[in-house]
Design a protein around this motif. Structure first.
Motif, PDB file in Angstrom:
ATOM      1  N   GLN A 150       0.822  -0.965  -0.004  1.00 59.84           N
ATOM      2  CA  GLN A 150       0.064   0.175   0.120  1.00 59.84           C
ATOM      3  C   GLN A 150       1.050   1.352   0.296  1.00 59.84           C
ATOM      4  O   GLN A 150       0.635   2.303  -0.697  1.00 59.84           O
ATOM      5  CB  GLN A 150      -0.758  -0.002   1.292  1.00 59.84           C
ATOM      6  N   GLN A 151       2.003   1.323   0.749  1.00 60.34           N
ATOM      7  CA  GLN A 151       3.029   2.322   0.621  1.00 60.34           C
ATOM      8  C   GLN A 151       3.528   2.508  -0.627  1.00 60.34           C
ATOM      9  O   GLN A 151       3.759   3.715  -1.040  1.00 60.34           O
ATOM     10  CB  GLN A 151       3.800   2.253   1.833  1.00 60.34           C
ATOM     11  N   LEU A 219       1.016  11.559   3.848  1.00 58.07           N
ATOM     12  CA  LEU A 219       2.234  10.480   3.794  1.00 58.07           C
ATOM     13  C   LEU A 219       2.999  10.358   4.786  1.00 58.07           C
ATOM     14  O   LEU A 219       3.661   9.438   5.408  1.00 58.07           O
ATOM     15  CB  LEU A 219       3.117  10.438   2.397  1.00 58.07           C
ATOM     16  N   ILE A 220       3.708  11.642   5.141  1.00 57.76           N
ATOM     17  CA  ILE A 220       4.770  11.955   6.086  1.00 57.76           C
ATOM     18  C   ILE A 220       4.076  11.677   7.779  1.00 57.76           C
ATOM     19  O   ILE A 220       4.531  11.001   8.447  1.00 57.76           O
ATOM     20  CB  ILE A 220       5.187  13.032   6.065  1.00 57.76           C
ATOM     21  N   ASN A 221       2.862  12.008   7.642  1.00 56.27           N
ATOM     22  CA  ASN A 221       2.064  11.743   8.926  1.00 56.27           C
ATOM     23  C   ASN A 221       1.845  10.204   9.213  1.00 56.27           C
ATOM     24  O   ASN A 221       1.705   9.763  10.510  1.00 56.27           O
ATOM     25  CB  ASN A 221       0.787  12.516   9.182  1.00 56.27           C
ATOM     26  N   PRO A 225       7.986   5.296   4.975  1.00 47.95           N
ATOM     27  CA  PRO A 225       9.332   5.172   4.884  1.00 47.95           C
ATOM     28  C   PRO A 225      10.389   6.161   4.275  1.00 47.95           C
ATOM     29  O   PRO A 225      11.438   6.135   4.302  1.00 47.95           O
ATOM     30  CB  PRO A 225       9.612   3.698   4.686  1.00 47.95           C
ATOM     31  N   GLU A 226       9.552   6.625   2.946  1.00 44.59           N
ATOM     32  CA  GLU A 226      10.357   7.356   1.988  1.00 44.59           C
ATOM     33  C   GLU A 226       9.992   8.974   2.030  1.00 44.59           C
ATOM     34  O   GLU A 226       9.746   9.423   1.244  1.00 44.59           O
ATOM     35  CB  GLU A 226       9.945   6.867   0.521  1.00 44.59           C
ATOM     36  N   VAL A 227      10.141   9.338   3.368  1.00 43.80           N
ATOM     37  CA  VAL A 227      10.009  10.555   3.756  1.00 43.80           C
ATOM     38  C   VAL A 227      10.914  11.840   2.919  1.00 43.80           C
ATOM     39  O   VAL A 227      10.360  12.569   2.197  1.00 43.80           O
ATOM     40  CB  VAL A 227      10.200  10.816   5.256  1.00 43.80           C
ATOM     41  N   ASP A 228      12.177  11.327   2.750  1.00 48.47           N
ATOM     42  CA  ASP A 228      13.041  12.215   1.874  1.00 48.47           C
ATOM     43  C   ASP A 228      12.551  12.254   0.610  1.00 48.47           C
ATOM     44  O   ASP A 228      12.626  13.626   0.041  1.00 48.47           O
ATOM     45  CB  ASP A 228      14.603  11.697   1.992  1.00 48.47           C
TER      46      ASP A 228
END
Length: 334
Positions: A150-151, A219-221, A225-228
């Motif tokens: 899903q991510q 997505l960040i909240n 895992p791919e915040v950057d």
């Protein structure tokens, strides 16, 4: 040579007490034998039940290990066909859920034997504990893989959203980057009307920038895992949007400046045309008689009144030209 046969001496029962004693010995041996047969039958039954338990446990363990391999693959790292992969994973989860009854049955069987004091109760307990450990591990891997799929999907969707916005921005950048400012006043006004439509389009599409920011924040909240990468794409869009707005502002100012200059050119052309037209009135004709001289004088007086008005216009044009040269140096040669 003949072999000798040993004949066992048989005790002769002489009294009633001897007969009773012998009877009791037979009954005792019979009861003991019967009990031993019962115990043996129970142990054989316990052994049979245990072997069935082992067989079922082995089958379940083998099935779990097989599914663990599937649940542990990293297909989520490949962003192609993610929808199909998610559907396949959902079917896999349904298969595991449907198989959950197998461990419930083994639990019931094993705990029943343990509670009955089965001679293999220790081995049964250890086997059940190991199966539960493997089952929990399988469920954990399933959950992790489902989450990562899903991510991956939402990340791909976010990237696609950013790409579409970036494509739109780059397309608009090409429009505002042109150095066309019109050849005359009418042309500039046409360009200004087109630019006004462009600004309306920009205003109507600004919500897409907000949506990119909202998607990134979600997505960040959600601890993606791919915040950057998410922040990098979001900032890329914001920088491109800011640049487009800056170019649009500069374009608007240049069009306004071009409009001022072309309006000045038009006024200057009209003034020169008027001077040329009036210049024909200044001739070497001074009249042939009194009447013609008086007529020429009246015309000249009118010309001088017009000239006074023209002087104000020329003065205004001169001031305007100085102002334009100061604030629109890029068009100063006009």
């Amino acid at each position: 040579m003949e072999q000798s046969v040993t004949v066992k001496e048989v005790k002769i029962l002489e009294t009633a007490e001897d007969i009773q004693e012998r009877r009791e010995q037979v009954l005792k041996r019979y009861i003991e034998f019967k009990e031993a047969a019962r115990v043996k039958r129970e142990k054989l039954e316990d052994s049979r039940r245990y072997q069935y338990f082992r067989r079922d446990a082995d089958e379940l363990e083998s099935w779990i290990y097989e599914k663990l391999q599937v649940a542990s693959d990293e297909s989520f790292k490949d962003s192609t066909n993610l929808q199909a992969k998610i559907q396949k994973h959902q079917a896999f989860e349904a298969e595991v859920a449907a198989h959950s009854n197998a461990i419930v049955v083994l639990d019931n069987t094993g705990m029943e034997m343990i509670n009955q004091g089965h001679f293999q109760h220790g081995a049964i307990k250890s086997r059940l504990d190991e199966l539960h450990r493997l089952w929990e591990l399988l469920l954990k891997k399933l959950s992790e893989k489902g989450l990562k799929l899903q991510q991956s999907l939402v990340l791909v969707q976010f990237f696609r959203q950013c790409e579409e916005v970036m494509f739109w921005i780059k397309d608009k950048e090409a429009l505002v980057a042109t150095e066309e400012f019109g050849q005359d006043l009418e042309h500039v006004e046409v360009l200004q009307r087109k630019f006004e439509e462009f600004q309306k389009d920009m205003a109507s599409q600004e919500y897409r920038i907000s949506e990119v920011c909202e998607s990134a924040e979600k997505l960040i909240n959600d601890s993606h895992p791919e915040v950057d990468q998410i922040n990098e794409r979001k900032n890329e869009v914001l920088d491109a949007w800011a640049n487009l707005k800056s170019l649009a502002t500069a374009k608007q100012e240049k069009l306004y400046g071009a409009h001022e200059i072309q309006r000045f050119n038009r006024d200057a052309d009209e003034t020169i045309t008027w001077i040329i037209e009036k210049d024909t009135l200044i001739s070497s004709d001074y009249g042939k008689d009194l009447a013609s001289v008086q007529t020429l004088q009246r015309k000249h007086e009118t010309l001088e009144r017009d000239l006074a008005a023209l002087e104000d216009k020329v003065r205004a044009l001169n001031s305007e030209s100085e102002r334009l040269v100061t604030i629109h140096s890029e068009h100063s040669e006009a």
